[in-house]
Scaffold this motif. Structure first.
Motif, PDB file in Angstrom:
ATOM      1  N   LEU A  25      73.516  58.202  44.017  1.00  0.00           N
ATOM      2  CA  LEU A  25      71.902  56.590  43.936  1.00  0.00           C
ATOM      3  C   LEU A  25      70.580  57.396  45.147  1.00  0.00           C
ATOM      4  CD1 LEU A  25      71.669  53.791  44.300  1.00  0.00           C
ATOM      5  CD2 LEU A  25      72.619  54.051  46.920  1.00  0.00           C
ATOM      6  N   LEU A  26      69.791  56.531  44.281  1.00  0.00           N
ATOM      7  CA  LEU A  26      68.723  57.727  44.554  1.00  0.00           C
ATOM      8  C   LEU A  26      67.387  56.853  45.199  1.00  0.00           C
ATOM      9  CD1 LEU A  26      66.944  59.967  45.774  1.00  0.00           C
ATOM     10  CD2 LEU A  26      66.120  60.329  43.540  1.00  0.00           C
ATOM     11  N   PRO A  72      68.657  49.981  43.880  1.00  0.00           N
ATOM     12  CA  PRO A  72      68.072  50.082  42.551  1.00  0.00           C
ATOM     13  C   PRO A  72      69.202  49.311  41.391  1.00  0.00           C
ATOM     14  CG  PRO A  72      69.171  52.379  42.648  1.00  0.00           C
ATOM     15  CD  PRO A  72      69.397  51.527  44.074  1.00  0.00           C
ATOM     16  N   ALA A  73      68.758  50.241  40.261  1.00  0.00           N
ATOM     17  CA  ALA A  73      69.368  48.653  39.337  1.00  0.00           C
ATOM     18  C   ALA A  73      70.999  49.569  39.037  1.00  0.00           C
ATOM     19  CB  ALA A  73      69.176  49.378  38.000  1.00  0.00           C
ATOM     20  N   PRO A  74      71.403  48.477  39.364  1.00  0.00           N
ATOM     21  CA  PRO A  74      72.125  47.217  38.542  1.00  0.00           C
ATOM     22  C   PRO A  74      71.809  46.387  40.133  1.00  0.00           C
ATOM     23  CG  PRO A  74      74.275  47.834  38.455  1.00  0.00           C
ATOM     24  CD  PRO A  74      73.504  49.235  39.449  1.00  0.00           C
ATOM     25  N   ALA A 118      82.792  47.761  42.722  1.00  0.00           N
ATOM     26  CA  ALA A 118      83.128  47.245  40.925  1.00  0.00           C
ATOM     27  C   ALA A 118      82.205  47.753  40.510  1.00  0.00           C
ATOM     28  CB  ALA A 118      82.652  46.045  40.407  1.00  0.00           C
ATOM     29  N   TRP A 119      81.175  48.331  41.281  1.00  0.00           N
ATOM     30  CA  TRP A 119      80.247  49.638  40.533  1.00  0.00           C
ATOM     31  C   TRP A 119      80.437  50.508  40.203  1.00  0.00           C
ATOM     32  CZ3 TRP A 119      75.597  52.227  42.787  1.00  0.00           C
ATOM     33  CH2 TRP A 119      74.418  53.046  41.736  1.00  0.00           C
ATOM     34  N   VAL A 120      81.090  51.143  41.672  1.00  0.00           N
ATOM     35  CA  VAL A 120      81.101  52.740  41.840  1.00  0.00           C
ATOM     36  C   VAL A 120      82.403  53.165  41.098  1.00  0.00           C
ATOM     37  CG1 VAL A 120      82.354  54.444  42.688  1.00  0.00           C
ATOM     38  CG2 VAL A 120      80.827  52.971  43.713  1.00  0.00           C
ATOM     39  N   GLU A 121      83.178  52.195  40.741  1.00  0.00           N
ATOM     40  CA  GLU A 121      84.235  51.817  40.327  1.00  0.00           C
ATOM     41  C   GLU A 121      84.511  51.994  38.487  1.00  0.00           C
ATOM     42  OE1 GLU A 121      87.985  49.360  41.485  1.00  0.00           O
ATOM     43  OE2 GLU A 121      86.997  50.027  43.198  1.00  0.00           O
ATOM     44  N   ALA A 122      83.388  51.316  38.500  1.00  0.00           N
ATOM     45  CA  ALA A 122      83.063  51.528  37.056  1.00  0.00           C
ATOM     46  C   ALA A 122      82.499  52.446  36.094  1.00  0.00           C
ATOM     47  CB  ALA A 122      82.064  50.439  36.890  1.00  0.00           C
TER      48      ALA A 122
END
Length: 128
Positions: A25-26, A72-74, A118-122
């Motif tokens: 992530l930046l 940032p997104a998402p 959830a974002w990291v696991e996806a």
């Protein structure tokens, strides 16, 4: 047990000591405020339990302060919570690893913890 600067500098950055998966992530502007001074740095990766801030002037292990940044997104939403420095990696010319500090989230809202997890696991499932 918190890691020392020496351990952080020699550990494999993809080692299995982490409790949670991390995702690159930046975030170019992270505001850290301990009531005495304000620091701006770069967030380089995040998990549901913490993040890595790249800096040549890390805070000391055990210090606590407030962190603010826009994810940032998402997400595209603010993150504001109290953090603690869990480990520090000082700058060394002989090291290929970036200097900085590992922060643990102390009071991140449960809803945001779940979203980050959830974002990291996806992303991890897509890369397998």
């Amino acid at each position: 047990m918190p890691r020392t600067a020496q351990q952080a500098d020699t550990d494999n950055p993809t080692g299995d000591r982490r409790r949670n998966l991390r995702k690159p992530l930046l975030v170019q502007r992270v505001r850290l405020d301990d009531g005495r001074r304000v620091f701006f740095g770069y967030a380089k990766n995040i998990s549901q339990s913490g993040m890595f801030i790249s800096t040549v002037n890390p805070r000391r292990q055990g210090e606590q302060f407030d962190v603010e940044m826009i994810l940032p997104a998402p997400f595209e939403m603010p993150l504001s919570c109290r953090c603690e420095v869990l480990w520090v990696r000082d700058f060394r010319k002989s090291s290929n690893l970036e200097p900085g500090m590992g922060l643990g989230f102390l009071d991140l809202p449960d809803e945001l913890v779940a979203k980050i997890g959830a974002w990291v696991e996806a992303d991890e499932e897509r890369s397998e």
